[in-house]
Design a protein around this motif. Structure first.
Motif: not given
Length: 368
Positions: A79-84, A89-99, A126-128
C-alpha cells in the motif's frame, strides 16, 4: 628515536580521526519518536514508534543546515499513504510513503541556518496508520506549542479533507486516499487563522444515526475508539487533550441516498435527533467544560438543507435544557455550495471558502 617519532605521528593521526568522529556525531543527531509532541490521535507501538492515526495529526521539530530525514513506514507492504509538511511556516507538499520502500523521507531547506518543520498526516484513520521511528538532522530538536486553546473538529469526509486534492492524482483514478489533504481542510485552516491548536476526529461516510450506505457503525459508536474502528480494543484517553471548543459536523451522510444497492429507508428526523443528542452528551461527558458547536452541511440544498437545520435546532434545544448551567450550544448553518472536488466533495479552494465563512463564528467562540 625514529620509532618514537613514528608512534607519535600514529597517535596524532588516531586523535585527529577521533576528533572528526566526535564532530560528526555532534552535528548529526537523532530525535526518537518518544521525544516528539504530537497533536491529534496517536499511539506508540511495542518498538516505541509513533503511530500517526487521525487526519492531520501532527508533530514539529527544528534542525540546522539544509536537510533532515524522517524514518517513516506503513504496515501494508503493498500500500501507500501520505504525509505533508510546513517548512518555516510555509506549506510545502504531500509526501508519498510506499509500503515496499524503507528509505527515509528527506526534507530539504533552501539555505542553512535553523529551520522549523511541522509534519501532518494527510489521510484519515481508516486509511491506516503511519509509523515514525525517528528524525535525524543537525541539532534536531522537538517542537511543542505553548499551552493554549484547542478546537476539536468532529465530522465526516468533508472534515477529513477527503476528495479535496486531485493535483497529483486525477479524480476518478487511483485510490480514495490519493485525494486526501487534511492540512487544507476547513478545520485546520480556521485553527491556523485563529492561532489555536486543533485535532480532527473524522471518518469518511460516517453519520449520526446511519452512514452514507449502511446503518453503522456511526460516529457515536466509534468515537471512543482510538482509531475509530468498531471492533478495536484500543480506547482513546480523553485526558490527552482538553479542547475548549468541540465542533460537530454530522448529517450529510445521514441524508445520503446511499449506493443504490443497499436498502435505504427515508430519512428519520426523530432517530437523527435522538442519536445526535446522545452523542453530544457523550462528548460533554468527556469534556464537561467545552463549548459545543454544531455545523450543518454545505452539501445539502432545498428540503434536506432545511430539515437538517431544523434537526440541529432541536438538538441545541434539548442540550441547552439538559445543561442549563453550561454555555449554550452554538449553531452555524452553511451556505449551500456547489462543490468542485472529487465525487461531489469540496476541493482545496472550496475549503478555503468554508473556512472564511466559519472564521467569524469560531472567533466569537474562542474570544474571552
Amino acid at each position: 628515536m625514529k620509532y618514537t617519532y613514528t608512534y607519535l605521528m600514529a597517535a596524532l593521526l588516531l586523535l585527529c580521526l577521533s576528533c572528526t568522529a566526535i564532530k560528526t556525531s555532534t552535528n548529526t543527531s537523532e530525535l526518537e519518536a518518544t521525544a516528539l509532541h504530537p497533536y491529534g490521535r496517536f499511539a506508540y507501538n511495542e518498538e516505541q514508534q509513533l503511530e500517526l492515526i487521525s487526519s492531520a495529526v501532527h508533530f514539529g521539530f527544528s534542525f540546522e543546515g539544509t536537510e533532515a530525514r524522517l524514518f517513516a513506514s506503513i504496515p501494508d507492504a503493498g500500500g501507500h499513504n501520505y504525509l505533508q509538511y510546513e517548512l518555516d511556516g510555509v506549506y510545502q507538499k504531500r509526501i508519498k510513503i510506499s509500503g515496499n520502500t524503507h528509505e527515509p523521507l528527506v526534507i530539504t531547506a533552501p539555505s542553512g541556518g535553523r529551520h522549523t518543520v511541522w509534519v501532518y498526516k494527510a489521510t484519515e484513520a481508516h486509511t491506516g496508520p503511519i509509523f515514525l521511528a525517528k528524525v535525524t538532522g543537525k541539532k534536531v530538536q522537538p517542537l511543542q506549542k505553548p499551552a493554549g486553546l484547542i478546537i476539536e473538529f468532529i465530522g465526516n469526509s468533508i472534515t477529513c479533507g477527503a476528495a479535496a486534492d486531485p493535483s497529483e492524482v486525477a479524480c476518478g483514478t487511483g485510490d480514495y486516499h490519493d485525494h486526501h489533504n487534511a492540512y487544507m481542510a476547513y478545520g485546520p485552516r480556521v485553527a491556523r487563522a485563529l492561532g489555536t491548536e486543533f485535532m480532527l476526529s473524522s471518518v469518511s461516510g460516517i453519520g449520526a444515526y446511519r452512514n452514507w450506505n449502511s446503518n453503522g457503525p456511526t460516529m457515536p459508536e466509534v468515537y471512543e475508539k482510538t482509531d475509530f474502528q468498531e471492533n478495536s480494543s484500543r480506547h482513546w484517553d480523553f485526558e490527552t487533550f482538553r479542547p475548549q471548543v468541540v465542533s460537530i459536523a454530522l448529517g450529510t451522510n445521514d441524508f445520503s441516498n446511499g449506493d443504490g444497492k443497499t436498502e435505504r429507508l427515508p430519512f428519520d428526523s426523530t432517530r437523527f435527533v435522538t442519536s445526535y443528542v446522545g452523542f453530544v452528551k457523550l462528548v460533554k461527558s468527556k469534556y464537561p467544560k467545552a463549548r459545543i458547536a454544531l455545523l450543518s452541511s454545505p452539501m445539502l440544498q432545498g428540503n434536506s438543507k432545511q430539515t437538517l437545520e431544523n434537526c440541529l435546532t432541536a438538538v441545541k434545544r434539548e442540550i441547552d435544557e439538559a445543561y442549563p448551567a453550561a454555555q449554550p450550544v452554538a449553531l452555524h448553518f452553511f451556505r449551500a455550495m456547489q462543490a468542485r472536488g472529487c465525487s461531489g466533495h469540496p476541493n482545496v479552494e472550496d475549503h478555503a471558502l468554508l473556512a472564511e465563512e466559519l472564521l467569524p463564528f469560531f472567533t466569537k467562540l474562542v474570544s474571552p
